[in-house]
Scaffold this motif. Sequence first.
Motif, mmCIF file in Angstrom:
data_model
loop_
_atom_site.group_PDB
_atom_site.id
_atom_site.type_symbol
_atom_site.label_atom_id
_atom_site.label_comp_id
_atom_site.label_asym_id
_atom_site.label_seq_id
_atom_site.Cartn_x
_atom_site.Cartn_y
_atom_site.Cartn_z
ATOM 1 N N VAL A 2 -19.319 1.124 -26.931
ATOM 2 C CA VAL A 2 -18.712 1.763 -25.724
ATOM 3 C C VAL A 2 -17.289 1.649 -25.867
ATOM 4 O O VAL A 2 -16.414 2.321 -25.496
ATOM 5 N N LEU A 3 -16.708 0.547 -26.288
ATOM 6 C CA LEU A 3 -15.146 0.253 -26.670
ATOM 7 C C LEU A 3 -14.686 1.424 -27.546
ATOM 8 O O LEU A 3 -13.612 2.123 -27.367
ATOM 9 N N GLU A 4 -15.636 1.390 -28.683
ATOM 10 C CA GLU A 4 -15.161 2.628 -29.848
ATOM 11 C C GLU A 4 -15.044 4.131 -29.008
ATOM 12 O O GLU A 4 -14.212 4.883 -29.326
ATOM 13 N N ALA A 5 -16.055 4.100 -28.294
ATOM 14 C CA ALA A 5 -16.132 5.674 -27.738
ATOM 15 C C ALA A 5 -14.921 5.909 -26.928
ATOM 16 O O ALA A 5 -14.472 6.949 -26.475
ATOM 17 N N GLU A 6 -14.486 4.691 -25.987
ATOM 18 C CA GLU A 6 -13.420 4.984 -25.312
ATOM 19 C C GLU A 6 -12.129 4.698 -26.126
ATOM 20 O O GLU A 6 -11.093 4.700 -25.226
ATOM 21 N N GLY A 7 -12.067 4.478 -27.195
ATOM 22 C CA GLY A 7 -10.762 4.404 -27.851
ATOM 23 C C GLY A 7 -10.368 3.222 -27.478
ATOM 24 O O GLY A 7 -8.759 3.086 -27.668
#
Length: 270
Positions: free
Chosen positions: A83-88
């Motif tokens: 989720v962190l990666e998807a939100e940058g």
Amino acid sequence: MDPLDRDMEALRAEGRAFAVATVVRTLEATSAKPGAKALISAEGEILAGWVGGGCIRAAVGRAAREAVADGATRFLSLRPEEVLEAEGVAPGEERAGIRFARNGCPSKGSMDVFIEPVLPRPVLQICGGGPVAQALARLGAGFDFDLALAAPGLAADEAPAGVRLSDSYAFDTCADAARFLVVATQGKGDEAALRAALSAGGAYVAFVGSRRKFATLRARLAADGVPPEALDRVKAPAGLDIKAITPEEIALSILAEIVATRRSAQRDAP
């Protein structure tokens, strides 16, 4: 009384610094739900309550340590790595007052935690019974300090109301409370009071007197083995330079400097 409230009262009574962590929002599956709370020590250890499993405790403990250290609240958002990666967003990054951290729990849920430091009342300890010491004690009473006046020979009815009076220059060791020490003996036991203040240490140590008088005392204490770094921490003359003349004005300059020292960590916090 709720057990967690009882534990909080006990920690307050002991003069301990701690943080209260409260789960304020959850998404998807999480073991802790909104409203869950825990008490966390200044070292980041959970003392009571519960806000989730071991997969989130390190991040919560770290945020609690920082909150207790600088007296400022923290808002922590724990999310799965994907989720962190998807939100940058990178773990440890902060945006708009929100600190992001990785939630490694198998449930893959997200949770937001508000962390509030609970600090004991700061202690203002003054050595001396003269006009400056008394003026500082009276003025400090309006700033939520635990006030103590060390003044050998001063009668109880001569001390300002609400101030703890001591007949020796021994300084309290008030657990986790921030301490501000002011030597305002003004010629009556200067060396003994300054030596006691240096031994006790504190967030602020100040000497009321001229630069020349402090230089003489410094040389004497240094020759007796007091470390230079300890002497370097003494603010002498005490107080901000506001061209003070009267005892009340000198007390005001000292209290202003104490407030600046006390609040600087919070102002510098994220």
